[in-house]
Write an enzyme that holds these catalytic residues in place. Structure first.
Site, PDB file in Angstrom:
ATOM      1  CB  ALA A  56      -1.020   0.045   1.290  1.00  0.00           C
ATOM      2  CD1 TRP A  57       6.345   3.241   0.583  1.00  0.00           C
ATOM      3  CD2 TRP A  57       4.952   4.291   2.308  1.00  0.00           C
ATOM      4  NE1 TRP A  57       6.849   4.389   1.275  1.00  0.00           N
ATOM      5  CE2 TRP A  57       6.314   5.290   1.831  1.00  0.00           C
ATOM      6  CE3 TRP A  57       3.969   4.713   3.307  1.00  0.00           C
ATOM      7  CZ2 TRP A  57       6.465   6.300   2.727  1.00  0.00           C
ATOM      8  CZ3 TRP A  57       4.377   5.983   3.999  1.00  0.00           C
ATOM      9  CH2 TRP A  57       5.531   6.751   3.507  1.00  0.00           C
ATOM     10  CB  CYS A  80      -5.668  -5.985   2.640  1.00  0.00           C
ATOM     11  SG  CYS A  80      -5.879  -6.521   4.374  1.00  0.00           S
ATOM     12  CB  ILE A  82      -4.246  -6.195   8.970  1.00  0.00           C
ATOM     13  CG1 ILE A  82      -4.831  -6.779   7.866  1.00  0.00           C
ATOM     14  CG2 ILE A  82      -4.884  -6.662  10.123  1.00  0.00           C
ATOM     15  CD1 ILE A  82      -4.701  -8.219   7.762  1.00  0.00           C
ATOM     16  N   GLY A  85       0.572  -3.816  16.050  1.00  0.00           N
ATOM     17  CA  GLY A  85       0.698  -3.479  17.561  1.00  0.00           C
ATOM     18  C   GLY A  85       1.552  -1.940  17.549  1.00  0.00           C
ATOM     19  CB  THR A  86       4.019  -0.715  15.758  1.00  0.00           C
ATOM     20  OG1 THR A  86       3.884  -0.910  14.227  1.00  0.00           O
ATOM     21  CG2 THR A  86       4.806  -1.876  16.118  1.00  0.00           C
ATOM     22  CG  HIS A  88       4.152   0.066   9.791  1.00  0.00           C
ATOM     23  ND1 HIS A  88       3.515  -0.802   8.893  1.00  0.00           N
ATOM     24  CD2 HIS A  88       5.308   0.454   9.078  1.00  0.00           C
ATOM     25  CE1 HIS A  88       4.141  -0.882   7.777  1.00  0.00           C
ATOM     26  NE2 HIS A  88       5.504   0.028   7.836  1.00  0.00           N
ATOM     27  CG  PHE A 113      -9.634   4.002  -1.058  1.00  0.00           C
ATOM     28  CD1 PHE A 113      -8.412   4.503  -1.218  1.00  0.00           C
ATOM     29  CD2 PHE A 113     -10.344   3.669   0.159  1.00  0.00           C
ATOM     30  CE1 PHE A 113      -7.599   4.388  -0.149  1.00  0.00           C
ATOM     31  CE2 PHE A 113      -9.529   3.514   1.176  1.00  0.00           C
ATOM     32  CZ  PHE A 113      -7.851   3.556   1.041  1.00  0.00           C
ATOM     33  NE  ARG A 127     -14.687  -3.686   6.887  1.00  0.00           N
ATOM     34  CZ  ARG A 127     -15.199  -4.426   8.218  1.00  0.00           C
ATOM     35  NH1 ARG A 127     -14.800  -5.725   8.587  1.00  0.00           N
ATOM     36  NH2 ARG A 127     -15.912  -3.747   8.977  1.00  0.00           N
TER      37      ARG A 127
END
Length: 153
Positions: A56-57, A80, A82, A85-86, A88, A113, A127
């Site tokens: 995605a980046w 996608c 997801i 825990g950070t 990011h 999008f 989804r």
């Protein structure tokens, strides 16, 4: 009053589907949903191009290059991200959305999008074709409508 609105009759449209390889087990389901919608609405196989971006980046740059090529009437962006825990997730999802919006505005080309931004893998699965429908299919429908509408303007 004259009203302009799109429909789903962009059968002669040339469309790029830009999909990420990251989380491809989810993204492949989104691609399948988009491809099904586009074909059912008359978009020919030779008018469809699948372009794979790493993640995605990187997607906004790939979409921008596809838009700049002049080969397409619209682009469906599928990916996608997801949450982990950070922080990011926030950077990647936010920059992807912002970058795709900028491409659409700067290139004056519709970019649908279809990038999932979920908290859990379960939400992503929902989804990508189960409980919450297929967001790739929904993005393809939106793109067809935008192509039709922009042709009227």
């Amino acid at each position: 009053m004259k009203t302009l609105e799109g429909d789903f009759t962009a059968s002669n449209a040339r469309i790029a589907v830009v999909a990420t390889r990251f989380n491809d087990y989810i993204v492949n389901a989104l691609v399948g949903g988009a491809e099904d919608v586009l074909r059912r609405h008359g978009v020919a196989d030779e008018a469809l191009t699948l372009i794979r971006a790493p993640g995605a980046w990187e997607m906004p740059l790939v979409v921008d290059r596809a838009a700049a090529s002049g080969q397409y009437d619209g682009i469906v962006a599928l990916g996608c991200v997801i949450r982990g825990g950070t922080p990011h997730f926030d950077y990647v999802a936010g920059e992807c959305a912002k970058g795709l919006g900028q491409v659409m505005q700067q290139r004056s080309l519709p970019v649908a999008f279809g990038v999932l931004t979920t908290d859990t893998i379960e939400q992503a699965i929902e989804r990508a074709g189960t409980k919450a429908g297929n967001k790739g299919a929904e993005a393809a429908m939106s793109l067809l409508e935008m192509i039709s509408l922009l042709r009227q303007l």
